[in-house]
Design an enzyme around this catalytic site. Structure first.
Site, mmCIF file in Angstrom:
data_model
loop_
_atom_site.group_PDB
_atom_site.id
_atom_site.type_symbol
_atom_site.label_atom_id
_atom_site.label_comp_id
_atom_site.label_asym_id
_atom_site.label_seq_id
_atom_site.Cartn_x
_atom_site.Cartn_y
_atom_site.Cartn_z
ATOM 1 N N LEU A 94 7.318 -14.719 6.932
ATOM 2 C CA LEU A 94 6.453 -15.373 5.949
ATOM 3 C C LEU A 94 7.186 -15.502 4.622
ATOM 4 O O LEU A 94 7.845 -14.562 4.176
ATOM 5 C CB LEU A 94 5.186 -14.544 5.758
ATOM 6 C CG LEU A 94 4.126 -15.101 4.809
ATOM 7 C CD1 LEU A 94 3.402 -16.272 5.449
ATOM 8 C CD2 LEU A 94 3.134 -14.003 4.430
ATOM 9 N N GLN A 110 7.146 -12.256 10.735
ATOM 10 C CA GLN A 110 6.498 -13.324 11.487
ATOM 11 C C GLN A 110 7.513 -14.141 12.287
ATOM 12 O O GLN A 110 7.153 -14.801 13.267
ATOM 13 C CB GLN A 110 5.704 -14.250 10.563
ATOM 14 C CG GLN A 110 4.787 -15.210 11.332
ATOM 15 C CD GLN A 110 4.097 -16.228 10.436
ATOM 16 O OE1 GLN A 110 4.383 -16.337 9.253
ATOM 17 N NE2 GLN A 110 3.160 -16.974 11.006
ATOM 18 N N ASP A 128 14.528 -0.920 -6.710
ATOM 19 C CA ASP A 128 14.132 -2.074 -5.906
ATOM 20 C C ASP A 128 12.620 -2.290 -5.974
ATOM 21 O O ASP A 128 11.848 -1.507 -5.416
ATOM 22 C CB ASP A 128 14.577 -1.844 -4.456
ATOM 23 C CG ASP A 128 14.294 -3.032 -3.558
ATOM 24 O OD1 ASP A 128 14.114 -4.135 -4.094
ATOM 25 O OD2 ASP A 128 14.259 -2.847 -2.324
ATOM 26 N N ASP A 174 14.116 -3.858 3.338
ATOM 27 C CA ASP A 174 15.395 -3.193 3.608
ATOM 28 C C ASP A 174 15.984 -3.623 4.946
ATOM 29 O O ASP A 174 17.197 -3.722 5.100
ATOM 30 C CB ASP A 174 15.214 -1.669 3.676
ATOM 31 C CG ASP A 174 14.999 -1.016 2.338
ATOM 32 O OD1 ASP A 174 15.246 -1.662 1.307
ATOM 33 O OD2 ASP A 174 14.573 0.159 2.320
ATOM 34 N N ASP A 205 21.797 1.699 6.643
ATOM 35 C CA ASP A 205 22.794 0.641 6.862
ATOM 36 C C ASP A 205 22.207 -0.419 7.790
ATOM 37 O O ASP A 205 22.522 -0.471 8.982
ATOM 38 C CB ASP A 205 24.066 1.234 7.460
ATOM 39 C CG ASP A 205 25.220 0.232 7.490
ATOM 40 O OD1 ASP A 205 24.992 -0.951 7.166
ATOM 41 O OD2 ASP A 205 26.345 0.635 7.845
#
Length: 295
Positions: A16, A83, A219, A264, A278
């Site tokens: 999305l 999605q 973040d 992430d 990672d």
């Protein structure tokens, strides 16, 4: 192509409000380049940023046809985020002869409790729904203007269809039509191969002390995920902020508790991920897994 690269091209399908590149900034940050360094042929594609999984799936079939024509490959591997997983599942169900594998990355394969919560707070026909739709349309239109990786025709938007496509009820209706790769029991694994298509999945969970450290301290999307996680009831404490751990299962479950939030897992934002995580490595290892499977 490297001797360790997958036999077929990798087609990456966003979720999305997804994109290919915004003013040069990629959705799959660092992932496409890493896969290509390891010899894979990779195509990040664009479908409607806000629409139903079926409409997006029809658009994806057009992209697959273009990739097949461009490369001469008989099949492609579909890797869908969020999605994008449902979008890829639809395409594989419609044209299994074109698809070697479907990989769900944090896909809401049993729906999203966040989508259920938003639908409850902004029911159909309400002022809140209209305001939410207006905001999403505005964001999607701005993103379309900033898109630098797509040169095709303008893609349609349908906010209501997108929202319904992600709720538990909406996905249940989708699953009744396209059950390939779904687990028979909650939290289990699904068939690894259906109609010649291999099915895989992986996902992450928010883990205090890990996913809120490292780059995630700076973040914003990670903070948003931690807020969104409060809407989860059935999978409280077992979600990535937008999708539940067990809801994400499809086919062979590679892992469902990586220390990665919903952003992430595709190495957003600018690779600011949790301590020791990672996500790029997961994609490279998967390409090697597909090669080892002769795909």
């Amino acid at each position: 192509m490297s001797a360790n690269a997958p036999r077929y091209p990798l087609v990456l399908v966003p979720g999305l409000l997804g994109f290919i590149r915004q003013l040069g900034y990629p959705y799959w940050y660092g992932i496409v380049s890493a896969l290509r360094r390891h010899g894979a042929t990779v195509f990040p594609v664009l479908v409607s940023s806000v629409n139903s999984s079926e409409v997006r799936g029809e658009q994806l079939l057009e992209r697959i046809a273009e990739v097949r024509q461009q490369t001469g490959a008989a099949k492609v591997h579909l890797i869908g985020h969020s999605q994008g997983s449902l979008t890829a599942r639809y395409a594989a169900a419609m044209r299994p002869e074109w698809v070697a594998s479907v990989t769900s990355v944090a896909g809401p394969n049993q729906g999203s409790e966040l989508a259920d919560y938003l639908q409850g707070k902004a029911p159909h026909g309400s002022l809140r729904e209209r305001l939410l739709a207006m905001v999403l349309r505005g964001i999607a239109r701005c993103m379309a203007l900033l898109e630098t990786g797509y040169k095709g025709s303008r893609l349609p938007m349908d906010v209501a269809a997108a929202q319904q496509s992600l709720t538990s009820a909406g996905v249940a209706a989708f699953n009744a039509k396209y059950p390939q790769g779904l687990p028979a029991t909650w939290g289990g694994e699904g068939a690894e191969e259906v109609a010649g298509v291999r099915y895989y999945s992986w996902s992450g969970t928010l883990q205090p002390g890990i996913t809120d450290q490292g780059g995630n301290r700076f973040d914003g999307p990670n903070r948003a995920c931690r807020i969104f996680a409060r809407t989860f009831v059935r999978e409280a404490g077992h979600c990535d902020g937008m999708v539940g751990r067990y809801s994400s299962h499809l086919g062979k479950v590679i892992g469902d508790s990586y220390p990665l939030d919903h952003f992430d897992i595709v190495n957003q934002t600018f690779g600011l991920v949790g301590k020791g995580a990672d996500p790029v490595k997961l994609f490279v290892e998967h390409a090697q897994r597909l090669h080892a499977a002769g795909l």
